[in-house]
Write a protein that holds these residues in place. Structure first.
Motif, PDB file in Angstrom:
ATOM      1  N   ARG A   1     -22.396   8.786 -16.201  1.00  0.00           N
ATOM      2  CA  ARG A   1     -21.919   7.822 -15.209  1.00  0.00           C
ATOM      3  C   ARG A   1     -20.512   8.135 -14.724  1.00  0.00           C
ATOM      4  O   ARG A   1     -20.120   7.717 -13.646  1.00  0.00           O
ATOM      5  CB  ARG A   1     -21.985   6.394 -15.778  1.00  0.00           C
ATOM      6  CG  ARG A   1     -23.400   5.902 -15.929  1.00  0.00           C
ATOM      7  CD  ARG A   1     -24.085   5.792 -14.560  1.00  0.00           C
ATOM      8  NE  ARG A   1     -25.499   5.536 -14.689  1.00  0.00           N
ATOM      9  CZ  ARG A   1     -26.451   6.384 -14.323  1.00  0.00           C
ATOM     10  NH1 ARG A   1     -26.145   7.545 -13.794  1.00  0.00           N
ATOM     11  NH2 ARG A   1     -27.719   6.066 -14.463  1.00  0.00           N
ATOM     12  N   SER A   2     -19.740   8.893 -15.501  1.00  0.00           N
ATOM     13  CA  SER A   2     -18.386   9.283 -15.115  1.00  0.00           C
ATOM     14  C   SER A   2     -18.366  10.532 -14.248  1.00  0.00           C
ATOM     15  O   SER A   2     -17.342  10.840 -13.636  1.00  0.00           O
ATOM     16  CB  SER A   2     -17.529   9.534 -16.359  1.00  0.00           C
ATOM     17  OG  SER A   2     -17.426   8.367 -17.126  1.00  0.00           O
ATOM     18  N   SER A   3     -19.464  11.242 -14.198  1.00  0.00           N
ATOM     19  CA  SER A   3     -19.549  12.485 -13.448  1.00  0.00           C
ATOM     20  C   SER A   3     -19.866  12.204 -11.982  1.00  0.00           C
ATOM     21  O   SER A   3     -20.840  11.521 -11.669  1.00  0.00           O
ATOM     22  CB  SER A   3     -20.654  13.373 -14.039  1.00  0.00           C
ATOM     23  OG  SER A   3     -20.956  14.435 -13.156  1.00  0.00           O
TER      24      SER A   3
ATOM     25  N   GLN B   1     -23.494  10.632 -11.405  1.00  0.00           N
ATOM     26  CA  GLN B   1     -23.365   9.189 -11.572  1.00  0.00           C
ATOM     27  C   GLN B   1     -24.539   8.403 -10.992  1.00  0.00           C
ATOM     28  O   GLN B   1     -24.808   7.289 -11.422  1.00  0.00           O
ATOM     29  CB  GLN B   1     -22.044   8.688 -11.002  1.00  0.00           C
ATOM     30  CG  GLN B   1     -21.877   8.858  -9.521  1.00  0.00           C
ATOM     31  CD  GLN B   1     -20.466   8.514  -9.077  1.00  0.00           C
ATOM     32  OE1 GLN B   1     -19.649   8.048  -9.848  1.00  0.00           O
ATOM     33  NE2 GLN B   1     -20.178   8.769  -7.809  1.00  0.00           N
TER      34      GLN B   1
END
Length: 138
Positions: free
Chosen positions: A79-81, A85
């Motif tokens: 989710r941080s990518s 995400q």
């Protein structure tokens, strides 16, 4: 960021399965392959981002109780990518407590299935999440 559905040359949608239990990993991979998907099955998520980059999946099937790095950490990483995400994630876990389910869903998983999972339940979830993903992208 995944902007359009990827597929193999023969049109099959791609699924990455991260499951440390070899019997479950083989079970999920074989059944999803039989159901018409291209599957990459991994025993851990240590190099998940690289595997995602190489395989270009449409969906991630993720266990939470993994060695070295747990599924929550992997979900947070995905989710941080920027690139991943929007990748749909289905958690398939033996963690049956409501707090685990709420946590995973709050972190961005689309579905949460508790093991043992029935085959129709798995494919129904996969089809529903992929359809929802297509609807949002279109």
């Amino acid at each position: 960021m995944v902007t359009s559905p990827s597929s193999t040359a023969d049109g099959r949608r791609r699924i990455v399965v991260v499951e440390d239990d070899s019997a479950n990993r083989l079970f999920f991979a074989d059944y999803l392959t039989f159901s018409g998907f291209a599957v990459l099955a991994l025993p851990h998520g240590l190099d998940l981002e690289q595997q995602l980059k190489e395989f270009q999946p449409d969906l991630l099937l993720l266990d939470l109780g993994l060695p070295e790095i747990d599924g929550y950490a992997l979900l947070k990483q995905v989710r941080s990518s920027v690139m991943w995400q929007q990748l749909p994630v289905i958690v398939v876990s033996g963690y049956a407590f409501a707090e685990d389910q709420h946590r995973a869903l709050a972190m961005g998983a689309q579905k949460y299935l508790v093991k043992p999972v029935h085959l129709h339940q798995l494919t129904d979830a996969v089809h529903a999440v992929l359809q929802s993903s297509n609807d949002e992208a279109g």
